[in-house]
Design an enzyme around this catalytic site. Structure first.
Site: not given
Ligand code: XMP
Length: 513
Positions: A55, A82-83, A169, A171, A227, A369
């Site tokens: 964040g 992180c945060y 991070h 991710e 989509d 996607k």
């Protein structure tokens, strides 16, 4: 309710959904919830683990999103990122400070391989850092398990209490072994079995839609793109003939596309759907006449779409729900997350303030996607439809720079058809993320058959991308580009020049407006 799930608590970082997606890639169901979610609710959901996101705040800032001690006492494993790691330290009595040197970008981190979080991870591993504050001292009971030359606590853990924290991070792709770390958390700390598959998403979504819709009538905004096609088939499986799909031909489709969509979803196609095609070309051109500003164009097209749907809904009578095929990158780029508005994707930010439906259903809103494509395959949609390149809702309206006219639409449609034909002929279509022709608003001088011309320039775009959030320009062979350019200037009246767009995203975007 999902049997086995991880929840991500959102503290306002940019990568929240990405974390959830990475966990789903580990075959464990994952949802993002606000950081303020009540403890009772968390207990009810009975997650196998919780991840705190990053964040933008400092834990000391006024109004910074915080949590109490109690969440750490639930006995549920927690990973702070992180945060989220700083918050864990702050709440549990460690110290967080503004670092003497901010760390940003790829950083070599030295990890303690005895930690389960780093099992099978190299001792020195490249991670993505992005922080100003850092944990100066870990709370009591915690062991420091990673550091960098300037960050004394790049990771810490209290293995007994199943609390883990990383300053970097895991991710993002730039953290080279991030997937391994997340998978270690999911499997070795949370002891998940990993039995979630896309089919569970499909099954659960169908069930939830049935519960929500009851006996109500539903209208689906079908564009024929990946989509909305996946959303339509999903809804049709859920509520059958309570669903009507409305396909608006706004005159901004690719060449012959209206008929192609009708062939698939109309009465002659393989699906047993209520399908209505509305030919609204003139109506859209009228609204767009004289309008040049990209956001205005997007909003006009978005609003007009909704008005057409409302009118169709009135004709059907008592329609409560509108379905849209919004996916996660649309949400983020329209600024409905906490990021800045890049452009109002018409499925989301382009909606007018007032929409005359009881509720909008967006079953794919949390998927990326490639996840939507997997859901499509799961639903039995043929591969050639599932792997179609994306086409934006506002269509050629955002591939014609400046004012849209019927004549300009004709030019860009013809040029784009030639480009697509040649790309397919060269066997390049499967390897590209997205490719199309756009009409620049630029006219320039040329010479054809000894005559001076003063005509438009077409821009060709081709990009490779995993998730459409970032992209790089594809390197197309010159031979192919040469053929495309010469066919376009020869066959498309009004064009005397063809340019190739070499820009990535960022700094450009995929579409031109
Ligand atoms: P940008 O131009 O934002 O495009 O880099 C990223 C991806 O999103 C598609 N796109 C849209 N899709 N409604 C949509 O449904 C929109 O308004 C819209 N604008 C862009 C674009 O084609 C690319 O795949």
């Amino acid at each position: 309710m999902e049997k086995e799930m991880i929840i991500v608590l959102d503290f306002g970082g940019q990568y929240n959904q990405l974390i959830a997606r990475r966990v789903r890639e580990c075959n464990v169901y994952c949802e993002v919830h606000p950081y303020s979610m009540e403890l009772e609710k968390i207990k009810e959901m009975n997650p196998k683990g919780i991840i705190f996101t990053g964040g933008p705040n400092s834990v000391y800032a006024d109004g910074a999103p915080r949590c109490g001690k109690e969440i750490f006492e639930l006995g549920i494993p927690i990973l702070g990122i992180c945060y989220g790691s700083q918050l864990m330290s702050y709440v549990l009595g460690g110290s967080v400070k503004t670092a003497p040197v901010s760390e940003y970008g790829k950083t070599e981190v030295e990890v303690n391989k005895d930690s389960v979080l780093f099992s099978d991870v190299c001792e020195k591993t490249i991670c993505w850092m992005s922080h100003t504050d850092y944990i100066e001292r870990a709370p009591e009971g915690f062991q420091v398990t990673a550091h960098t030359p300037v960050c004394p606590v790049a990771a810490m853990e209290n293995a007994e209490k199943q609390l883990y924290a990383v300053q970097f991070h895991p991710e993002v792709m730039h953290t080279q072994e991030g997937m391994k770390m997340l998978s270690n958390f999911v499997y070795q700390v949370c002891h998940c079995k990993g039995d979630w598959r896309m089919e569970s998403f499909v099954e659960n979504t169908i069930r939830q839609i049935r519960e929500k819709v009851g006996k109500g009538k539903v209208l689906c905004a079908l564009s024929g793109g990946v989509d909305s096609s996946v959303a339509a088939v999903l809804l049709s499986k859920a509520v059958g003939k309570q669903l009507t799909c409305v396909f608006v031909d706004h005159g901004l489709l690719r060449k012959n596309e209206g008929d192609e969509v009708e062939a698939v979803f109309g009465p002659e196609g393989p699906y047993d759907l209520n399908f209505i095609r509305v030919n609204a070309q003139e109506r859209f051109y009228g609204k767009l006449a004289g309008v040049e500003e990209p956001e205005r164009k997007r909003k006009i097209i978005g609003e007009e779409f909704i008005r057409v749907f409302e009118e169709e809904a009135k004709k059907i009578g008592s329609v409560d729900f509108l379905v849209q095929g919004t996916i996660y990158p649309d949400v983020i780029e329209s600024g409905l997350g906490k990021s800045a508005v890049i452009k109002s994707h018409h499925n989301v930010g382009g909606l007018p303030d007032y929409v005359d439906f009881k509720e909008i259903i967006e079953p794919l809103r949390l998927l990326f996607k490639d996840e939507v494509r997997r859901a499509g395959l799961e639903l039995g949609i043929p591969e050639h439809l599932v792997y179609r390149q994306p086409f934006p809702g506002p269509g050629l309206g955002i591939r014609i720079i400046g004012e849209v006219t019927a004549e300009k639409v004709r030019i860009v449609q013809d040029a784009d058809a030639i480009y697509r034909e040649e790309i397919a002929r060269a066997g390049l279509d499967k390897g590209l993320g997205q490719y199309f022709a756009a009409l620049t608003n630029m006219r320039s001088v040329g010479v054809m058959g000894d005559e001076r011309t003063y005509d438009y320039a077409i821009a060709l775009r081709a990009v490779n991308t995993a998730d459409f959030m970032t992209a790089e320009a594809s390197q197309l062979p010159w031979e192919v580009l040469g053929v495309v350019a010469s066919r376009i200037v020869n066959e498309v009246k009004g064009v005397n020049r063809v340019l190739f767009d070499c820009t990535g995203k960022p700094p450009a975007t995929v579409e031109f407006e």
